[in-house]
Design a protein around this motif. Structure first.
Motif, PDB file in Angstrom:
ATOM      1  N   VAL A 290       0.833  -1.209   0.000  1.00 18.17           N
ATOM      2  CA  VAL A 290       0.000   0.000   0.000  1.00 18.17           C
ATOM      3  C   VAL A 290       0.865   1.255   0.000  1.00 18.17           C
ATOM      4  O   VAL A 290       0.609   2.209  -0.739  1.00 18.17           O
ATOM      5  CB  VAL A 290      -0.964  -0.005   1.206  1.00 18.17           C
ATOM      6  CG1 VAL A 290      -1.672   1.331   1.350  1.00 18.17           C
ATOM      7  CG2 VAL A 290      -1.981  -1.129   1.060  1.00 18.17           C
ATOM      8  N   LYS A 291       1.902   1.251   0.827  1.00 23.52           N
ATOM      9  CA  LYS A 291       2.763   2.429   0.953  1.00 23.52           C
ATOM     10  C   LYS A 291       3.755   2.556  -0.192  1.00 23.52           C
ATOM     11  O   LYS A 291       4.251   3.641  -0.455  1.00 23.52           O
ATOM     12  CB  LYS A 291       3.543   2.363   2.274  1.00 23.52           C
ATOM     13  CG  LYS A 291       2.706   2.588   3.514  1.00 23.52           C
ATOM     14  CD  LYS A 291       3.545   2.502   4.772  1.00 23.52           C
ATOM     15  CE  LYS A 291       4.591   3.569   4.787  1.00 23.52           C
ATOM     16  NZ  LYS A 291       5.439   3.576   5.965  1.00 23.52           N
ATOM     17  N   GLY A 292       4.063   1.439  -0.829  1.00 32.82           N
ATOM     18  CA  GLY A 292       5.051   1.471  -1.904  1.00 32.82           C
ATOM     19  C   GLY A 292       6.478   1.585  -1.403  1.00 32.82           C
ATOM     20  O   GLY A 292       7.385   1.908  -2.154  1.00 32.82           O
ATOM     21  N   ASP A 293       6.699   1.325  -0.123  1.00 28.43           N
ATOM     22  CA  ASP A 293       8.036   1.388   0.465  1.00 28.43           C
ATOM     23  C   ASP A 293       8.743   0.046   0.356  1.00 28.43           C
ATOM     24  O   ASP A 293       8.126  -0.982   0.099  1.00 28.43           O
ATOM     25  CB  ASP A 293       7.959   1.773   1.951  1.00 28.43           C
ATOM     26  CG  ASP A 293       7.498   3.203   2.172  1.00 28.43           C
ATOM     27  OD1 ASP A 293       7.528   3.997   1.212  1.00 28.43           O
ATOM     28  OD2 ASP A 293       7.106   3.519   3.309  1.00 28.43           O
ATOM     29  N   GLN A 294      10.039   0.074   0.566  1.00 31.04           N
ATOM     30  CA  GLN A 294      10.849  -1.137   0.553  1.00 31.04           C
ATOM     31  C   GLN A 294      10.964  -1.775   1.935  1.00 31.04           C
ATOM     32  O   GLN A 294      11.208  -2.954   2.062  1.00 31.04           O
ATOM     33  CB  GLN A 294      12.263  -0.813   0.043  1.00 31.04           C
ATOM     34  CG  GLN A 294      12.286  -0.340  -1.381  1.00 31.04           C
ATOM     35  CD  GLN A 294      11.896  -1.454  -2.342  1.00 31.04           C
ATOM     36  OE1 GLN A 294      12.273  -2.598  -2.154  1.00 31.04           O
ATOM     37  NE2 GLN A 294      11.131  -1.114  -3.364  1.00 31.04           N
ATOM     38  N   LYS A 295      10.789  -0.943   2.978  1.00 31.46           N
ATOM     39  CA  LYS A 295      11.008  -1.423   4.338  1.00 31.46           C
ATOM     40  C   LYS A 295      10.166  -0.595   5.302  1.00 31.46           C
ATOM     41  O   LYS A 295       9.995   0.609   5.105  1.00 31.46           O
ATOM     42  CB  LYS A 295      12.500  -1.284   4.677  1.00 31.46           C
ATOM     43  CG  LYS A 295      12.907  -1.873   5.992  1.00 31.46           C
ATOM     44  CD  LYS A 295      14.408  -1.742   6.201  1.00 31.46           C
ATOM     45  CE  LYS A 295      14.776  -2.283   7.569  1.00 31.46           C
ATOM     46  NZ  LYS A 295      16.159  -2.032   7.898  1.00 31.46           N
ATOM     47  N   LEU A 296       9.656  -1.237   6.350  1.00 28.84           N
ATOM     48  CA  LEU A 296       8.927  -0.512   7.394  1.00 28.84           C
ATOM     49  C   LEU A 296       9.929   0.073   8.381  1.00 28.84           C
ATOM     50  O   LEU A 296      11.008  -0.482   8.599  1.00 28.84           O
ATOM     51  CB  LEU A 296       7.978  -1.449   8.140  1.00 28.84           C
ATOM     52  CG  LEU A 296       6.844  -2.078   7.338  1.00 28.84           C
ATOM     53  CD1 LEU A 296       5.973  -2.939   8.244  1.00 28.84           C
ATOM     54  CD2 LEU A 296       6.004  -1.033   6.635  1.00 28.84           C
ATOM     55  N   THR A 297       9.535   1.171   9.003  1.00 34.10           N
ATOM     56  CA  THR A 297      10.379   1.756  10.036  1.00 34.10           C
ATOM     57  C   THR A 297      10.359   0.840  11.259  1.00 34.10           C
ATOM     58  O   THR A 297       9.493  -0.035  11.385  1.00 34.10           O
ATOM     59  CB  THR A 297       9.873   3.156  10.452  1.00 34.10           C
ATOM     60  OG1 THR A 297       8.599   3.001  11.102  1.00 34.10           O
ATOM     61  CG2 THR A 297       9.770   4.090   9.252  1.00 34.10           C
ATOM     62  N   HIS A 298      11.278   1.089  12.155  1.00 30.24           N
ATOM     63  CA  HIS A 298      11.333   0.319  13.403  1.00 30.24           C
ATOM     64  C   HIS A 298      10.017   0.455  14.166  1.00 30.24           C
ATOM     65  O   HIS A 298       9.470  -0.534  14.662  1.00 30.24           O
ATOM     66  CB  HIS A 298      12.516   0.813  14.243  1.00 30.24           C
ATOM     67  CG  HIS A 298      12.659   0.123  15.554  1.00 30.24           C
ATOM     68  ND1 HIS A 298      13.040  -1.210  15.651  1.00 30.24           N
ATOM     69  CD2 HIS A 298      12.474   0.560  16.824  1.00 30.24           C
ATOM     70  CE1 HIS A 298      13.068  -1.552  16.929  1.00 30.24           C
ATOM     71  NE2 HIS A 298      12.737  -0.506  17.659  1.00 30.24           N
ATOM     72  N   GLU A 299       9.498   1.672  14.252  1.00 30.43           N
ATOM     73  CA  GLU A 299       8.235   1.911  14.961  1.00 30.43           C
ATOM     74  C   GLU A 299       7.069   1.189  14.267  1.00 30.43           C
ATOM     75  O   GLU A 299       6.221   0.597  14.938  1.00 30.43           O
ATOM     76  CB  GLU A 299       7.951   3.411  15.031  1.00 30.43           C
ATOM     77  CG  GLU A 299       6.708   3.729  15.839  1.00 30.43           C
ATOM     78  CD  GLU A 299       6.479   5.227  15.962  1.00 30.43           C
ATOM     79  OE1 GLU A 299       5.395   5.668  15.560  1.00 30.43           O
ATOM     80  OE2 GLU A 299       7.388   5.920  16.469  1.00 30.43           O
TER      81      GLU A 299
END
Length: 176
Positions: free
Chosen positions: A125-134
């Motif tokens: 959904v976000k189109g990111d490669q990685k989620l943040t730690h939070e």
């Protein structure tokens, strides 16, 4: 015609045995004998029966989560389908929860599998490669709660419908 793989046949054998026997009492020899395979064939595909359980659960959840890539398949439907899967397999899952323990517990597997599925969905959904730690901590917290609630529901500690449990899952999810 799709033929069943050895993994699928071994899993079906295990589930057939689990319908009539406590899971902690089922042996690899019994699983293999029940489907006409040898224990060596079992060990070519799984390290133990808990690995088999995890593989089957991962496969079932992946079939549901993979549908989220379709434009007309909403996250809400994913949660409902997951609740329906648990409801349809309630007796089997109850046996897993009551008769497995330790490091390879089914609850630990359920949490990890659901965390991976949710992470995959959020990234898509976000189109990111990685989620943040939070974000990863939030995913873990949500999945621990989801699994705890699902287990209580499966065990009959919470009396509610599939639709109601799916609605609660949805209300507690991320709004990405």
């Amino acid at each position: 015609m799709k033929r069943k793989t050895a993994k699928e046949i071994l899993t079906a054998s295990f589930q057939e045995l689990a319908a009539v026997k406590n899971i902690d009492k089922i042996t690899i020899q019994e699983i293999a004998d029940n489907c006409g395979y040898s224990p060596a064939t079992f060990y070519r595909h799984f390290k133990d029966k808990y690995d088999l359980i995890a593989w089957e659960h991962t496969r079932a959840v992946a079939e549901i989560v993979d549908q989220t890539s379709a434009d007309d398949y909403l996250w809400k439907q994913t949660l409902y389908d997951g609740a329906r899967l648990y409801n349809e397999n309630r007796n089997y899952l109850k046996n897993l929860l009551q008769h497995t323990s330790g490091h390879d517990s089914f609850m630990r597997y359920m949490t990890e599998i659901n965390s991976s599925a949710l992470e995959k969905y959020i990234l898509s959904v976000k189109g990111d490669q990685k989620l943040t730690h939070e974000e990863m901590m939030c995913v873990k917290m949500y999945c621990l709660g989801l699994v705890g609630l699902a287990c209580d529901w499966i065990m009959g500690k919470i009396n509610t419908t599939t639709e109601e449990i799916a609605k609660v899952y949805e209300q507690g999810t991320f709004h990405v």
